[in-house]
Scaffold this active site. Sequence first.
Site, PDB file in Angstrom:
ATOM      1  CB  CYS A  95      -0.757   0.187   1.174  1.00  0.00           C
ATOM      2  SG  CYS A  95      -2.246   1.051   0.848  1.00  0.00           S
ATOM      3  CG  HIS A 233      -3.558  -3.599   3.321  1.00  0.00           C
ATOM      4  ND1 HIS A 233      -2.466  -3.010   3.795  1.00  0.00           N
ATOM      5  CD2 HIS A 233      -4.551  -2.600   3.067  1.00  0.00           C
ATOM      6  CE1 HIS A 233      -2.457  -1.708   3.334  1.00  0.00           C
ATOM      7  NE2 HIS A 233      -3.620  -1.431   3.044  1.00  0.00           N
ATOM      8  CD  GLU A 235      -0.823  -5.415   5.450  1.00  0.00           C
ATOM      9  OE1 GLU A 235      -0.831  -6.095   4.452  1.00  0.00           O
ATOM     10  OE2 GLU A 235      -0.756  -4.303   5.657  1.00  0.00           O
TER      11      GLU A 235
END
Lengths: 274, 978
Positions: A95, A233, A235
């Site tokens: 990002c 994302h 994560e």
Amino acid sequence: MKPRVLIPLALGTNRDADLGTAFELAGADPILVPLSELRAGKTRMNDFEILAIPGGFSYGDALGAGRLFGLDLMGWFGDQLHEAVAAGKPIIGICNGFQALVRAGLLPGPGHRAVLGSNRSSRFECRWVTLEPGSGPPKDQVPGRCLWTESLRGPLRCPVAHGEGRFVSDDLDALVQTGQIALRYVRVGTSTGGIIEEIPPGPDSYPHNPNGSVGNVAGVCDSTGQVLGLMPHPENHVFARQDPQRGRSSGGSCLPLFEAGVVAVGGKARMKIM
Amino acid sequence: MTVAEKSDFLWKVLCPGAGWLLRAHAGRVTTQQVEQDIGILVGPGQTQADALKRAHRFALPVTQIEAYRIVHLRGTLGVQEIETLAETLLVDPIGQWWRVCRGNTRDPVQEPELESGRIVIETGLRPGVTDREGVEFVRASRQMGLKVEFATVATRWQIQGDLTEDQVHELANRVLHNEVVERWATGALAPAFADQAARPEPTLVLDIGGLDPDGLSELNQARRLGLDAAELVVIRDHFKGLGRNPTDAELETLAQTWSEHCAHKTFGAHITVQSKEGEEIGAVDSMMGTFLRAATDTVAAPWVQSAFVDNAGILSFEDGWEVAIKAETHNHPSALEPFGGSNTGVGGVVRDILGVSAKPIAITDILCFGDENLSPHELPPGVLNPSRVREGVIAGVGDYGNKIGVPTIAGAVLHDPSYTTTPLVFAGCLGLLPSGSNPTKAQPGDSIVVFGGAVGRDGVGGATFSSQTMGAETAEVAGSSVQIGDPIVEKGLIDVMVAAREAKLYTAVTDCGAGGLSSAVGEMAEELGAEVELGLVPRKYPGLAPWEVWLSEAQERMVVAAPDPEPLLALAQRWGVGAAVIGTFTGNGRLVVRDGEDVVIDLDCRFLHDGRPQRQMMAIAPDTSRPERSPLREDWTEVLLRLLAHPSIRSNEDIVRTFDHEILGGTLVRPYGGPKGQGAADGTVIVPPGTSGTRGVAIGIGVNCVLGRYNPNAMAWSVVDEAVRNVVIAGADPAELSLLDNFSWGDPTDQQTLGGLVEAVRGCHDAAVAFGAPFVSGKDSLYNVFVHPDGSPDPVAPTLVITAMGIVKNLGVVPLTGVVEPGNDVWLIGPLVGSLGGSHLDAVLGRDYGGQVPGVDPDTVRRHHQVAQAIATGLIRSAHDLSEGGLAVAAAEWALAGDLGLALEVPGSAEVLFGEGPGRYLLEVVPEDSLKLQALIPEAQNLGVVHGDPLVALGDLVVELGEIDHAWRGHHQAGGKA
């Protein structure tokens, strides 16, 4: 020893903890360091096996998302970054980290021009997307396979949360040719029982391609295959409970992406907990 | 025209005032480095569809609006350096260009020469308003070794259209800029840098000793102190007793500390209640004590660690962890500057959470907007267009939450005509802290350390401003009370405060919100006393009066008491946050503030905090009698679609998706879910990051703005019930809930308004006790009244927001959002028939058809527990509560969320389809489990099944899923099929 992951923090970085959690689950030892400390030389990038640039709003997105973070990276740590790439270290930017790597010129890399522009909707958007790993470079071109994505089997699912993520390049074909399109937005078909489909062009591409990126590009790799940048994302999908579909469907965990980075530097991926 | 020609054209049209620099840029002249003010314009212009739409609402003959960015800067720069700055900091390598468009402002700036029909307006921030871009431009250019002194960002609007001069002004004022925080000019706007805001003022001593009540009242109005007559007399006599007059700083400190905003004097008042015939029927000595705290004391919940006394409520979560929760209002600022108002509203409530040593982990927002279809010329002077308020408020919430990295996970949007003049913004925050880790005892000798940004003239007098009614001139006189936040500073504050708490570096902490240092230091010094040196307070620019430094509500600041400030200062430096030691807690019970040699304030803390006389108020009990309802016949399918499109019911997915609800990775139930992510969840759940990961916190919101007009007591019950239903569906245990109350009401000195408020607060007490759910924190916002130029008051609809928080003890059984599988049984819990008085049915039909409003129903408590038990046993695949619009709307929303159909056998009466009332649920159960459900809840009624066809059938009422979707996204027009 677990591979050490450097997660540098600019003012306004905010997905650092999430990224740390993902690397920890993947079997690495993440260390969060403010840029000011790196700059003071207390810690050097070379002390780490992996470099991970986290998401957020570095400097409040002033003067364009990632621009000032990118300026910091190149202005203060340009040599260290090039050393890290030369030493074969994996680097990932997510990002705002991707935006910074593009601004810094590390992605897509020398000879290419690319921009992450405002979303076609001109709004910040937070929603889940499905990502298909790219097919990589032609078979005979062994160097340059993206070490983060080449081992992925099947699509990944995770959220996007950005306002400036529309990938624009004036030489997309060249990036496709060299296999640098590491991740593309795809959609899960409704009529065909959950099969992954290409996103059709035109208005139907939204929201599967959430920002209007050309070629449905979600992530690109540099020509060495070590540096990956992506807008979504991963994560935020490393635990099963993070899947918003919960009881309805499962799969698409992004943990293997982080494990690939850990394995690439000789680390052992932790036991799967998904 | 080619791109190059177009650029050239723009260059000539837009930049005639910078001839020498243009020539220089073109390479014909090489200038030496000189100190200069220049502007750099970045193109191409971005088409502004929203601004164009707004301009059309005002019937302005505009065909196109494009926006260009301009950076104004002052520095000692050469041509090459300007080019480096522009290329490195301003333009993208693909598709953008730049031009120098402004010369030295010491030369007269020429108006741009305009082609016919092309108008240029420039807008820019007022000096002193938060300008993150300008700050970062200076920082980055210095990093590049270039000498830029100041920079500020402006916008050039290029407009096509045939406008008169008046229309240009209207366009600028109503569409393109907000005078509260911005300046504008046709053509070139001269840059204004922060240093130009300077205007020194010494401390004044105000001669009040000889003033009679009229004189005091005049002073009260002139300084906008917002004090009562009795309070003014007490203050005058206090200083008479001391044999001196107060300084302006002392008077302002008292006004702030005693303001409605900070002292909640209506909630603490002695209120005599009369019937409407004028007969005294009761009295309430403090609504706060009698109702809210009393409910909490009666429930005596063992999980409550702190209620009402701290910046936020603190509750047990699991072994080793506590959660903190708080919700605030930010109504007055949002009416004047919607973006800044909601932005700083979020910032403020996040700091409340930091103020109990917790780490913020989730944000909530409830937004109330007016009638967007109103013709602009029907708007009273001083009132912003509701669509502009809506855009600004939503953008402000997203900007702050997204940038500080805290997920926005729950909320609601309401519409009512009264919100046109008084829009409401409620913002809440959830935090996490290790058990028992919030220190609250400052010690004599502790240093006073302030963290965060520097002080400016922005935000002076916010506490007193938000405690008064508003009118056409409010923007002018109170404009400086409103500010724009700087979430990047707040993000740093979060990191510093969490690290400071972990290292146990402070003995007490509070946020610097309304009232600034006056409030923060004043409160912390209540028992100890303190000495402060204003010269040590970091300032944005010189020239501030001492009282302004003391009361400035400059955002993003926290204050702590620290035995040893050094490690704190080091932490602040690590995280790039400002910090300064500004004084000491003394232990002598006096609040002493110096500005160098001058003593600006010397007040007895007891007088400051306990000297205020209790307010004496009169209230008239509301008349809750209702006319009989006559039966209605309508096309119920059409009515259902109109209900789904009602602005308080329709989907808010387009808003919610502009908020990051995923960051921190703990969100379990999102605000929008289902297979397509388009179904609204009832309650949302977050698994606090860093905890065991086996438990969640459920958040539910209850809110209503209609029932309060008819029966405020019943409204309270309904709203508490709604919040409770929402957390029960999210899997929370109803035996362990906690509540927040937020009232936004009108002028409490109006006796009927106050009478309604008393009943609503009483209702809150009764519901909390019945549900066994204590209030742990709350906030009232009063004086939400717009006074028209003719003096007529326009009060807000009485609005009560209840936030319920519960613990989800088993994440595995939480029902899904939207129906899950064809063939499953659908069960109704609670009565089939609802009430139509004050219903959304009447709202879409456009009038009050009478009838009783949903009443108090103690039986709902049992139903919540039964449903929770069914969920805990793992019986419930999905669930949805019956709320606005009753059974028909609930069924339609539930089916759409699951992307499946429903076949329900119900009678086709309005009371069944659209009646509303507390304690009602729809549950989806697999057929094999239906017997078990019946055993658990004998009164459960089987209404039908989930099926695979995209149709919702409620008896004879049949609607396609596609029609529901269309209507629910707000597209349905009254009278026509979708």
